[in-house]
Design a protein around this motif. Sequence first.
Motif, PDB file in Angstrom:
ATOM      1  N   ALA A 113      -2.123  21.606   7.982  1.00 58.06           N
ATOM      2  CA  ALA A 113      -2.792  21.851   6.530  1.00 58.06           C
ATOM      3  C   ALA A 113      -1.643  22.419   5.655  1.00 58.06           C
ATOM      4  N   PRO A 114      -1.370  21.898   4.694  1.00 60.45           N
ATOM      5  CA  PRO A 114      -0.558  22.465   3.405  1.00 60.45           C
ATOM      6  C   PRO A 114      -0.894  23.548   2.912  1.00 60.45           C
ATOM      7  N   SER A 115       0.104  24.480   2.524  1.00 59.55           N
ATOM      8  CA  SER A 115      -0.292  25.875   1.852  1.00 59.55           C
ATOM      9  C   SER A 115       0.342  25.722   0.149  1.00 59.55           C
ATOM     10  N   SER A 116       0.024  26.591  -0.288  1.00 56.42           N
ATOM     11  CA  SER A 116       0.760  26.677  -1.767  1.00 56.42           C
ATOM     12  C   SER A 116       2.155  26.817  -1.902  1.00 56.42           C
ATOM     13  N   GLY A 117       2.739  25.652  -2.234  1.00 54.79           N
ATOM     14  CA  GLY A 117       4.199  25.290  -2.208  1.00 54.79           C
ATOM     15  C   GLY A 117       4.944  24.897  -0.922  1.00 54.79           C
ATOM     16  N   HIS A 118       4.163  24.339   0.046  1.00 59.81           N
ATOM     17  CA  HIS A 118       4.719  24.329   1.371  1.00 59.81           C
ATOM     18  C   HIS A 118       4.070  23.059   1.996  1.00 59.81           C
ATOM     19  N   ARG A 119       4.742  22.131   3.149  1.00 56.28           N
ATOM     20  CA  ARG A 119       4.297  21.411   3.869  1.00 56.28           C
ATOM     21  C   ARG A 119       4.146  22.138   5.304  1.00 56.28           C
ATOM     22  N   HIS A 120       3.590  21.884   6.053  1.00 53.79           N
ATOM     23  CA  HIS A 120       3.488  22.505   7.530  1.00 53.79           C
ATOM     24  C   HIS A 120       3.326  21.398   8.447  1.00 53.79           C
ATOM     25  N   TYR A 121       4.272  21.617   9.707  1.00 55.41           N
ATOM     26  CA  TYR A 121       4.304  20.818  10.487  1.00 55.41           C
ATOM     27  C   TYR A 121       4.151  21.724  11.927  1.00 55.41           C
ATOM     28  N   PRO A 139      21.626  13.161  13.282  1.00 55.10           N
ATOM     29  CA  PRO A 139      21.335  14.439  12.632  1.00 55.10           C
ATOM     30  C   PRO A 139      21.135  14.455  11.002  1.00 55.10           C
ATOM     31  N   ASP A 140      20.232  15.232  10.558  1.00 53.92           N
ATOM     32  CA  ASP A 140      20.157  15.264   9.189  1.00 53.92           C
ATOM     33  C   ASP A 140      20.745  16.174   8.129  1.00 53.92           C
ATOM     34  N   GLY A 141      21.282  17.361   8.802  1.00 58.48           N
ATOM     35  CA  GLY A 141      22.102  18.391   8.285  1.00 58.48           C
ATOM     36  C   GLY A 141      21.379  19.258   7.780  1.00 58.48           C
ATOM     37  N   VAL A 142      20.170  19.595   7.771  1.00 59.31           N
ATOM     38  CA  VAL A 142      19.150  20.571   7.319  1.00 59.31           C
ATOM     39  C   VAL A 142      19.147  21.638   8.281  1.00 59.31           C
ATOM     40  N   THR A 143      19.374  23.113   7.705  1.00 55.89           N
ATOM     41  CA  THR A 143      19.483  24.137   8.541  1.00 55.89           C
ATOM     42  C   THR A 143      18.202  24.765   8.367  1.00 55.89           C
ATOM     43  N   ALA A 144      17.728  25.378   9.293  1.00 57.39           N
ATOM     44  CA  ALA A 144      16.312  26.046   9.235  1.00 57.39           C
ATOM     45  C   ALA A 144      16.572  27.583   9.549  1.00 57.39           C
ATOM     46  N   GLY A 145      15.895  28.410   8.426  1.00 53.40           N
ATOM     47  CA  GLY A 145      15.712  29.795   8.824  1.00 53.40           C
ATOM     48  C   GLY A 145      14.320  30.152   9.790  1.00 53.40           C
ATOM     49  N   ARG A 146      13.975  31.216   9.707  1.00 58.41           N
ATOM     50  CA  ARG A 146      12.983  31.874  10.341  1.00 58.41           C
ATOM     51  C   ARG A 146      12.056  32.685   9.600  1.00 58.41           C
ATOM     52  N   GLY A 180      11.648  15.851  -2.852  1.00 60.40           N
ATOM     53  CA  GLY A 180      12.838  15.496  -1.922  1.00 60.40           C
ATOM     54  C   GLY A 180      12.529  15.574  -0.716  1.00 60.40           C
ATOM     55  N   GLY A 181      13.415  15.695   0.185  1.00 61.90           N
ATOM     56  CA  GLY A 181      13.354  15.845   1.628  1.00 61.90           C
ATOM     57  C   GLY A 181      13.961  14.442   2.459  1.00 61.90           C
ATOM     58  N   VAL A 182      14.191  14.943   3.561  1.00 63.24           N
ATOM     59  CA  VAL A 182      14.574  14.091   4.565  1.00 63.24           C
ATOM     60  C   VAL A 182      13.474  13.569   5.619  1.00 63.24           C
ATOM     61  N   LEU A 183      13.324  12.430   5.916  1.00 62.96           N
ATOM     62  CA  LEU A 183      12.581  11.856   7.084  1.00 62.96           C
ATOM     63  C   LEU A 183      13.285  12.527   8.456  1.00 62.96           C
ATOM     64  N   ALA A 184      12.421  12.963   9.357  1.00 62.54           N
ATOM     65  CA  ALA A 184      12.711  13.203  10.674  1.00 62.54           C
ATOM     66  C   ALA A 184      11.932  12.686  11.780  1.00 62.54           C
ATOM     67  N   ASP A 185      12.210  12.697  12.848  1.00 56.31           N
ATOM     68  CA  ASP A 185      11.334  12.206  13.991  1.00 56.31           C
ATOM     69  C   ASP A 185      11.827  12.918  15.198  1.00 56.31           C
ATOM     70  N   GLU A 186      12.283  13.929  15.180  1.00 54.54           N
ATOM     71  CA  GLU A 186      12.771  14.593  16.307  1.00 54.54           C
ATOM     72  C   GLU A 186      13.066  16.002  15.755  1.00 54.54           C
ATOM     73  N   GLN A 195       6.530  12.319  13.451  1.00 54.96           N
ATOM     74  CA  GLN A 195       7.012  12.065  11.999  1.00 54.96           C
ATOM     75  C   GLN A 195       6.814  13.203  11.045  1.00 54.96           C
ATOM     76  N   PHE A 196       7.823  13.617  10.420  1.00 56.67           N
ATOM     77  CA  PHE A 196       7.828  14.969   9.627  1.00 56.67           C
ATOM     78  C   PHE A 196       9.035  14.799   8.548  1.00 56.67           C
ATOM     79  N   THR A 197       8.836  15.671   7.733  1.00 56.71           N
ATOM     80  CA  THR A 197      10.023  15.526   6.592  1.00 56.71           C
ATOM     81  C   THR A 197      10.657  17.159   6.557  1.00 56.71           C
ATOM     82  N   VAL A 198      11.829  17.603   6.349  1.00 54.47           N
ATOM     83  CA  VAL A 198      12.461  18.648   6.060  1.00 54.47           C
ATOM     84  C   VAL A 198      13.225  18.689   5.066  1.00 54.47           C
ATOM     85  N   ASP A 199      13.796  19.707   4.335  1.00 61.12           N
ATOM     86  CA  ASP A 199      14.382  19.951   3.169  1.00 61.12           C
ATOM     87  C   ASP A 199      14.979  21.425   3.362  1.00 61.12           C
ATOM     88  N   ALA A 200      16.092  21.502   2.267  1.00 56.95           N
ATOM     89  CA  ALA A 200      16.451  22.771   2.090  1.00 56.95           C
ATOM     90  C   ALA A 200      15.542  23.860   2.201  1.00 56.95           C
TER      91      ALA A 200
END
Length: 175
Positions: free
Chosen positions: A59-67, A97-104, A131-137, A159-164
């Motif tokens: 379920a999405p939240s205000s301003g975010h997609r969640h996976y 690799p899509d080059g997106v770095t994730a924080g926590r 925006g965003g980059v499609l990812a599958d792994e 299947q999901f999307t990531v972004d900065a």
Amino acid sequence: MRTTTWKTAVTAATTLLVGALGGGPAQASLPTAAASPDAGVAPSSCRPANHIAEIAADAPSSGHRHYRVTLTAAPGYEPCELAGSPTDVRFSRHGLPDGVTAGRYGSQSTVVTFGPGHPVHFDIQVPSGAGGVLADEAAFTLRTPDGGVIPGESTAYGQFTVDAGTLIGPVGPGA
């Protein structure tokens, strides 16, 4: 006749040697358990080879997609403890690799038990936007309650999307 006797002698000697050493193909040993010095003899559920991980839209939240990344261990593996957000998270699509770095985010000290019948999950939180980059792994390393890591790299598929600005939440109980 002489060749048959020689083959019989070699076969008998080999059989005796293997028996004396306690070896043989039917006596393969199990890997040692990880993450707990008092664990039983079964391999640890936390080892990457001993669980599966799947990614699904949440379920999405205000301003975010969640996976949601759900980890499930098969019967026969030893339970183990995890804590915090996975580290060294990398995203890719079709192996590239899509080059997106994730924080926590979230508490990094809450301990959860993972094993057969006790799935765990964590969240991939991605800022909403066009925006965003499609990812599958997603590849990642699980963390132990003492701040260490589980050896090896786990991989989740879906299947999901990531972004900065993508963040990884801490491991929690349940699917």
